[in-house]
Design a protein around this motif. Structure first.
Motif, PDB file in Angstrom:
ATOM      1  N   TYR A 121      -1.614  24.584  20.433  1.00 32.55           N
ATOM      2  CA  TYR A 121      -0.998  24.544  19.125  1.00 32.55           C
ATOM      3  C   TYR A 121       0.323  23.771  19.182  1.00 32.55           C
ATOM      4  CZ  TYR A 121      -4.100  28.576  19.056  1.00 32.55           C
ATOM      5  OH  TYR A 121      -5.171  29.408  19.205  1.00 32.55           O
ATOM      6  N   PRO A 122       0.733  23.126  18.086  1.00 38.00           N
ATOM      7  CA  PRO A 122       2.000  22.386  18.102  1.00 38.00           C
ATOM      8  C   PRO A 122       3.206  23.300  18.327  1.00 38.00           C
ATOM      9  CG  PRO A 122       1.074  22.487  15.873  1.00 38.00           C
ATOM     10  CD  PRO A 122       0.013  22.980  16.804  1.00 38.00           C
ATOM     11  N   LEU A 131      10.453  20.711  22.528  1.00 32.27           N
ATOM     12  CA  LEU A 131      10.297  19.261  22.424  1.00 32.27           C
ATOM     13  C   LEU A 131       9.969  18.865  20.990  1.00 32.27           C
ATOM     14  CD1 LEU A 131       8.180  18.499  25.632  1.00 32.27           C
ATOM     15  CD2 LEU A 131      10.654  18.313  25.339  1.00 32.27           C
ATOM     16  N   PHE A 132      10.468  17.721  20.590  1.00 26.17           N
ATOM     17  CA  PHE A 132      10.142  17.156  19.293  1.00 26.17           C
ATOM     18  C   PHE A 132       8.796  16.449  19.394  1.00 26.17           C
ATOM     19  CE2 PHE A 132      10.237  13.379  16.507  1.00 26.17           C
ATOM     20  CZ  PHE A 132      10.300  14.024  15.284  1.00 26.17           C
ATOM     21  N   ALA A 318      -4.561  18.515  24.109  1.00 22.01           N
ATOM     22  CA  ALA A 318      -5.017  19.817  23.633  1.00 22.01           C
ATOM     23  C   ALA A 318      -6.210  20.302  24.432  1.00 22.01           C
ATOM     24  CB  ALA A 318      -5.386  19.731  22.150  1.00 22.01           C
ATOM     25  N   GLY A 319      -6.133  21.544  24.881  1.00 20.90           N
ATOM     26  CA  GLY A 319      -7.214  22.145  25.627  1.00 20.90           C
ATOM     27  C   GLY A 319      -7.275  21.759  27.088  1.00 20.90           C
ATOM     28  N   VAL A 320      -6.343  20.910  27.556  1.00 21.15           N
ATOM     29  CA  VAL A 320      -6.362  20.451  28.948  1.00 21.15           C
ATOM     30  C   VAL A 320      -5.034  20.744  29.645  1.00 21.15           C
ATOM     31  CG1 VAL A 320      -6.571  18.444  30.460  1.00 21.15           C
ATOM     32  CG2 VAL A 320      -8.046  18.648  28.445  1.00 21.15           C
ATOM     33  N   ILE A 348      -6.419  15.110  19.646  1.00 17.05           N
ATOM     34  CA  ILE A 348      -6.285  16.187  18.673  1.00 17.05           C
ATOM     35  C   ILE A 348      -7.340  16.038  17.581  1.00 17.05           C
ATOM     36  CG2 ILE A 348      -4.748  17.295  17.016  1.00 17.05           C
ATOM     37  CD1 ILE A 348      -3.868  17.568  19.930  1.00 17.05           C
ATOM     38  N   ALA A 349      -8.076  17.101  17.338  1.00 14.83           N
ATOM     39  CA  ALA A 349      -8.972  17.148  16.191  1.00 14.83           C
ATOM     40  C   ALA A 349      -8.135  17.504  14.968  1.00 14.83           C
ATOM     41  CB  ALA A 349     -10.067  18.186  16.417  1.00 14.83           C
ATOM     42  N   MET A 350      -8.137  16.633  13.976  1.00 14.53           N
ATOM     43  CA  MET A 350      -7.242  16.787  12.828  1.00 14.53           C
ATOM     44  C   MET A 350      -7.739  17.876  11.874  1.00 14.53           C
ATOM     45  SD  MET A 350      -4.786  14.889  13.460  1.00 14.53           S
ATOM     46  CE  MET A 350      -4.204  13.384  14.240  1.00 14.53           C
ATOM     47  N   THR A 351      -7.810  19.087  12.393  1.00 11.00           N
ATOM     48  CA  THR A 351      -8.198  20.240  11.598  1.00 11.00           C
ATOM     49  C   THR A 351      -7.265  21.390  11.938  1.00 11.00           C
ATOM     50  OG1 THR A 351      -9.796  20.936  13.289  1.00 11.00           O
ATOM     51  CG2 THR A 351     -10.621  19.548  11.486  1.00 11.00           C
ATOM     52  N   GLY A 352      -7.325  22.443  11.125  1.00 14.09           N
ATOM     53  CA  GLY A 352      -6.515  23.618  11.407  1.00 14.09           C
ATOM     54  C   GLY A 352      -5.034  23.315  11.341  1.00 14.09           C
ATOM     55  N   ALA A 353      -4.315  23.651  12.423  1.00  9.10           N
ATOM     56  CA  ALA A 353      -2.863  23.457  12.455  1.00  9.10           C
ATOM     57  C   ALA A 353      -2.471  21.988  12.483  1.00  9.10           C
ATOM     58  CB  ALA A 353      -2.281  24.172  13.681  1.00  9.10           C
ATOM     59  N   TYR A 354      -3.424  21.096  12.781  1.00 13.25           N
ATOM     60  CA  TYR A 354      -3.107  19.670  12.905  1.00 13.25           C
ATOM     61  C   TYR A 354      -3.557  18.856  11.683  1.00 13.25           C
ATOM     62  CZ  TYR A 354      -2.292  20.717  17.821  1.00 13.25           C
ATOM     63  OH  TYR A 354      -1.825  21.235  18.996  1.00 13.25           O
ATOM     64  N   GLN A 355      -4.084  19.513  10.660  1.00 14.51           N
ATOM     65  CA  GLN A 355      -4.628  18.743   9.541  1.00 14.51           C
ATOM     66  C   GLN A 355      -3.544  17.965   8.797  1.00 14.51           C
ATOM     67  OE1 GLN A 355      -6.143  21.226   6.358  1.00 14.51           O
ATOM     68  NE2 GLN A 355      -4.899  22.966   7.014  1.00 14.51           N
ATOM     69  N   TYR A 356      -2.295  18.422   8.859  1.00 22.16           N
ATOM     70  CA  TYR A 356      -1.236  17.735   8.131  1.00 22.16           C
ATOM     71  C   TYR A 356      -0.630  16.587   8.931  1.00 22.16           C
ATOM     72  CZ  TYR A 356      -1.711  21.826   5.191  1.00 22.16           C
ATOM     73  OH  TYR A 356      -2.224  22.807   4.393  1.00 22.16           O
TER      74      TYR A 356
END
Length: 391
Positions: A121-122, A131-132, A318-320, A348-356
Motif C-alpha cells: 500500500y502507498p 518517503l514522498f 508491489a507484492g515483491v 502497480i495495478a491501478m485499482t483500489g488504493a492506487y486508482q487515483y
C-alpha cells in the motif's frame, strides 16, 4: 456233522438273545431319568400357570381400581393449531452467522496483513518509511504481447510525472545527477532507470544513463550496444571517457555508459576518486545523469553510487519488495550525504488504493495519426520507446 450244525445254531440264537437282553436292559435303566425329567417339566408348567393366574388377577384388580378412581384433571381450553410462530429465529441465526464470518475474515485479513513483510500500500511508503511518492508506474505486460495505445499512454504519462517530480525535487543550483536503486532484486530499477532516461531525452534534455550495476547490469543488452569497454574499464584506467560513451538508437539525446567487464574485484573501483570525478564531469556536460545501481541489499555499490551523485530514488515493487529490508537499508542511507528524493512505486495495478494515481485514458494527447500509434513528431512510434518492459 448234524450235531455241529445244531450247536452253531444254538450259539447264534444265544447271541441274538443276548443282544435283545442288552437293549431291554438299556431301556429299563433309562426309565428313571425320563420319569424325573417328566416330573420336573410338569412342576415348571404348574408354576408358570400359577404365575400367569396371579398376574391376570393383579391386572384385573388394577383395571378395576382405575375405573373406580375419579380423575382430578379436567380440560380448560382445547388445543388449537397456531396461526403464526411466536418467534422466528432464522433471521437472527443467519445475521449472526454472517456477522461472525465477516468478523473472522476481517480479523484474519488484519493478522495476515501484519505478518506480510512485502510492500503493498502507498501508506507503507509514506508513513512507515517517510518517503514522498515521486510517481507510480503501472503494471506493464511482460508476456511479450503488443501493448495497447491506452497502456502505452499510461506508461508515458507515469514517467512524465516522475520526470517532473524528480526534476523539481533536485537542487537547482547543482547538476542533476541521481541514482536509481531498490532494496532488493527484481524490483524493476533498471526498467525505471532506462525509461526515465528516455523520458528526459524525449523532453529535449541531453541525458546520460550509466549502468552502475557492474555485477549483473543488462542495459547494454537492452539498448543493443557493446557492453565493453564501460564503467569498469574507465574506473581502472584502461579506457578513456570517449571510449565508454555510446549513443543509442532509442533517442538522439540519450547516451549510455555500460557497466563493462564483470570482475570479482570490480566493486572496489566504486570507492576510488575516479567515480566522483566521472559524475562531476558528466554532470557538467549533460543536463541529466541517471545511474542504475545494484540493489541496496547487494552490497555497498548502491551507497557508493548514491554518495557520488548526491541524490537517490528508491524503487519499490508491489507484492515483491520486503518492507523491513527497505527500512533497514534506508537507515544506513540516512547516515550518508545522500538526498533521498522519494520512492518510485513499480508494477502497480491501478485499482483500489492506487486508482487515483492513474490518468484518464480518453484524455490522451495524440497527433492526427491512425489510432493505436502514438508519435513524438519525428515519425517514430513512441510505443517502442520503452525498452525492457519488465516490471
Amino acid at each position: 456233522m448234524a450235531l455241529d450244525a445244531y450247536i452253531n445254531q444254538l450259539k447264534l440264537r444265544e447271541r441274538n438273545l443276548t443282544a435283545t437282553i442288552d437293549r431291554s436292559s438299556k431301556d429299563l435303566r433309562g426309565i428313571p431319568s425320563r420319569t424325573i425329567e417328566e416330573q420336573r417339566l410338569k412342576r415348571q408348567v404348574e408354576m408358570s400357570a400359577a404365575l400367569y393366574q396371579s398376574l391376570s388377577l393383579k391386572t384385573a384388580e388394577a383395571k378395576l381400581a382405575d375405573a373406580a378412581t375419579v380423575p382430578d384433571v379436567r380440560i380448560l381450553d382445547p388445543a388449537v393449531v397456531p396461526s403464526k410462530q411466536t418467534r422466528n429465529t432464522k433471521p437472527v441465526i443467519i445475521l449472526g452467522a454472517t456477522g461472525a464470518a465477516l468478523g473472522f475474515a476481517l480479523f484474519l485479513a488484519i493478522v495476515l496483513d501484519q505478518l506480510d513483510k512485502r510492500y503493498r500500500y502507498p501508506e507503507q511508503v509514506t508513513d512507515d518509511l517517510g518517503l514522498f511518492v515521486l510517481g507510480v508506474v503501472p503494471l506493464i505486460d511482460s508476456k511479450g504481447r503488443k501493448r495497447s495505445s491506452g497502456q502505452a499512454a499510461q506508461v508515458i504519462e507515469a514517467f512524465r510525472t516522475i520526470r517532473m517530480n524528480v526534476r523539481y525535487a533536485a537542487d537547482p543550483n547543482r547538476p542533476f545527477t541521481i541514482t536509481i536503486t531498490s532494496p532488493g532484486p527484481a524490483d524493476g530499477k533498471s526498467l525505471i532507470s532506462s525509461n526515465l532516461a528516455l523520458s528526459f531525452a524525449e523532453s529535449g534534455a541531453r541525458t546520460l544513463l550509466i549502468d552502475g550495476d557492474i555485477r549483473r547490469g543488462e542495459l547494454a543488452k537492452t539498448f543493443k550496444i557493446p557492453a565493453k569497454p564501460g564503467l569498469v574499464e574507465y574506473l581502472d584506467g584502461t579506457a578513456l571517457i570517449a571510449e565508454v560513451l555510446h549513443p543509442t538508437d532509442a533517442h538522439s539525446n540519450l547516451t549510455l555508459l555500460p557497466g563493462g567487464a564483470r570482475r570479482r574485484r570490480a566493486p572496489e573501483l566504486l570507492a576510488t576518486p575516479r567515480l566522483n570525478q566521472l559524475i562531476n564531469q558528466m554532470g557538467a556536460e549533460y543536463d541529466v545523469v541517471i545511474v542504475d545501481s545494484p540493489p541496496l541489499g547487494a552490497g555497498f555499490d548502491a551507497y557508493a553510487l548514491a554518495t557520488a551523485t548526491g541524490n537517490m530514488a528508491l524503487v519499490m515493487r508491489a507484492g515483491v519488495t520486503d518492507r523491513k529490508m527497505a527500512a533497514a537499508k534506508m537507515a544506513v542511507v540516512d547516515s550518508l550525504p545522500v538526498r533521498v528524493m522519494g520512492a518510485l512505486l513499480n508494477s502497480i495495478a491501478m485499482t483500489g488504493a492506487y486508482q487515483y494515481y492513474s490518468n484518464y485514458q480518453d484524455y490522451v494527447a495524440t497527433d492526427e495519426e491512425p489510432i493505436g500509434r502514438i508519435s513524438d513528431g519525428s515519425g517514430r512510434d513512441t510505443n517502442a520507446a520503452f525498452p525492457g518492459a519488465r516490471s
